[in-house]
Each structure stands twice: as structure tokens, then as C-alpha cells.
Enzyme design. Structure first.
Site, short mmCIF file in Angstrom:
data_model
loop_
_atom_site.label_atom_id
_atom_site.label_comp_id
_atom_site.label_asym_id
_atom_site.label_seq_id
_atom_site.Cartn_x
_atom_site.Cartn_y
_atom_site.Cartn_z
N GLY A 280 0.68 -1.17 -0.10
CA GLY A 280 -0.07 -0.09 -0.01
C GLY A 280 0.88 1.34 0.08
O GLY A 280 0.63 2.08 0.72
N GLY B 284 1.49 4.58 3.53
CA GLY B 284 2.49 4.01 3.03
C GLY B 284 3.29 4.80 2.12
O GLY B 284 4.60 4.54 2.32
N ASP C 163 -6.71 -11.43 -3.71
CA ASP C 163 -6.45 -12.69 -4.53
C ASP C 163 -5.43 -13.43 -4.01
O ASP C 163 -4.07 -12.60 -4.28
CB ASP C 163 -6.42 -12.14 -5.99
CG ASP C 163 -6.41 -13.00 -6.92
OD1 ASP C 163 -5.93 -14.24 -6.52
OD2 ASP C 163 -6.83 -12.95 -8.20
N TYR D 33 -13.94 -5.36 9.49
CA TYR D 33 -12.61 -4.72 9.68
C TYR D 33 -12.18 -4.86 11.04
O TYR D 33 -11.03 -5.40 11.13
CB TYR D 33 -12.95 -3.05 9.38
CG TYR D 33 -11.55 -2.35 9.69
CD1 TYR D 33 -10.64 -2.34 8.44
CD2 TYR D 33 -11.33 -1.61 10.45
CE1 TYR D 33 -9.31 -1.38 8.68
CE2 TYR D 33 -10.23 -0.82 10.75
CZ TYR D 33 -9.34 -0.93 9.69
OH TYR D 33 -8.17 -0.08 9.68
#
Length: 248
Positions: free
Chosen positions: A13, A19, A66, A155
């Protein structure tokens, strides 16, 4: 203090927000960077910024929901022939705020756990054996202070899982020069935190990076960024040493 000059760090990120700030901070201290985003081109601007500071930087991509994409990213990193001594599992995803929380869709948990827990765990498991072979390494997993809000159950639960995972690993790594820590940036005005958050992203520095610089063989500490705001890195490292690991 752990010397990061000439070492390689992976930051997930990394194209924006916290980030990007981590990338700039590490580059200023001579650390070479592998910068992750969903698409490599998203990191183009950050790559230019950090290379201007005299370090090497490489972009990689993966959709962290993924698992196959994560595996492909890790294979690409391996192919670079770089020893990754520092990992910032910074990337995260926050799903919608569910006012009618009894109707929270199960998909909230699926995507939250995939990005916020399973992805960091896969990355940790990939790099930890190599760190053990070299006898050194730093991993900083990003958590959240959100609690008592069932409106954000997916979350919060995924971050709680990451906390437990990190604490359990820390118990085994404690006393070695492989230090795993948690950092909480606080509620910041980023794409994830939203425009109404009370804190500027810059307030997370140096709290979110201090785990890369501690050098006392103590794992499992939680670094709340707000507690380090306006400190120098040297002051932050000294404060970090006073904190008790979560597993103790």
C-alpha cells in the site's frame, strides 16, 4: 538503533497515504524499497520521489484479496535477488459502515479477512524463514484501535485476528534479532480514514516506522503512532523500549 542503510524494505500500500510517508521516511535514511500497489503504475510518483533521495526502488503489484496474485508478487520479488530485511504490512481495506449492523453481509468478513489478515500472514510466512537464515529482520503489521463498534465488524475482527497472529509469532521470535511488531497509525485523513478524520497522515510518523529501527531483540509490542507524535526517531526508539510486549 537498527541501521537500515543499504537494506531492502517491502511496503504494501505504498502509492499514497501512510504507505507513501513510510517510503519517504525510509528512503531518507538510505533504505532501498520495494513498493507495492494494486498496479505498478500507481507507484510511479513515489518511485520518483524516493529515487531522488539516492536509493534504489522497485514497484510490484498485487490485488491483496487474491491469493494467487499475492503468490505471483512474492515470486517476482524473489526473482529480484534482494534480501528483504524489513516488511511493512501497511495496506488495508475498510468496508462500509453498517448502521443496521445485525444485517452486516458476510462478504464484509470475506474481503476484510482476505486483505487485512490473510495477505499479511502470507507475506510474513514467506519472508520469515529467510530472515531466520540471515539472523535478522523486522516486520511491522498495521493494526487499528477501532473497538466497540459493531458497525465495523468485518474490519475490526480482521485487525483483531492480525493482532493475535502477530502476538503469537512474537512470543516465538522474542529474544532474537527478528523483531515483529504492530503499529496503529490512528484515525488519519487518508483514503481509508476519510476526510473527517481528526489527524493528518503526517502525525503517524515516526510511530508507524519505529518498529523498523528498534534493536533490543524484543518482539510483540504495539506502537500507537499518536504516542510518538513530534518525537525524533531517536526519542521514539527510546520510548519504544519502555513498552511491554502484548503477549506478556
Amino acid at each position: 538503533m537498527f541501521d537500515v542503510r543499504g537494506r531492502w524494505a517491502l511496503i504494501t500500500g505504498a502509492s499514497r497515504g501512510i504507505g507513501r510517508l513510510i517510503a519517504l521516511f525510509m528512503a531518507e535514511r538510505g533504505c532501498n524499497l520495494i513498493l507495492h500497489s494494486r498496479k505498478k503504475e500507481n507507484c510511479n510518483a513515489v518511485i520518483e520521489e524516493v529515487r531522488a533521495k539516492g536509493i534504489e526502488a522497485i514497484a510490484v503489484e498485487a490485488e491483496l484479496a487474491d491469493r494467487d496474485k499475492i503468490k505471483n508478487m512474492l515470486k517476482e520479488i524473489d526473482s529480484l535477488g534482494k534480501d528483504i530485511d524489513i516488511v511493512f504490512n501497511n495496506a488495508g481495506l475498510q468496508v462500509g459502515y453498517r448502521k443496521d449492523y445485525y444485517k452486516t453481509p458476510l462478504e464484509d468478513f470475506d474481503i476484510s479477512f482476505a486483505v487485512n489478515f490473510i495477505a499479511p500472514a502470507m507475506i510474513c510466512y514467506h519472508f520469515l524463514p529467510r530472515m531466520e537464515e540471515r539472523g535478522t529482520g523486522r516486520i511491522i503489521n498495521t493494526t487499528s484501535g477501532i473497538k466497540n463498534e459493531p458497525e465495523q465488524a468485518g474490519y475490526s475482527a480482521s485487525k483483531a485476528a492480525l493482532d493475535k497472529y502477530t502476538s503469537d509469532l512474537a512470543n516465538r521470535l522474542d529474544g532474537t534479532d527478528i523483531i515483529i511488531s504492530l503499529s496503529d497509525p490512528g484515525w488519519c485523513r487518508t483514503d481509508l480514514g476519510g476526510p473527517n478524520a481528526p489527524n493528518a497522515p503526517e502525525s503517524s510518523i515516526p510511530g508507524v516506522v519505529v518498529g523498523a529501527f528498534v534493536n533490543d531483540r524484543t518482539s510483540g509490542r504495539l506502537f500507537n503512532a499518536g504516542d510518538f507524535h513530534n518525537m525524533s526517531l531517536e526519542e521514539a526508539v527510546e520510548k519504544a523500549k519502555t513498552l511491554t510486549p502484548l503477549f506478556k
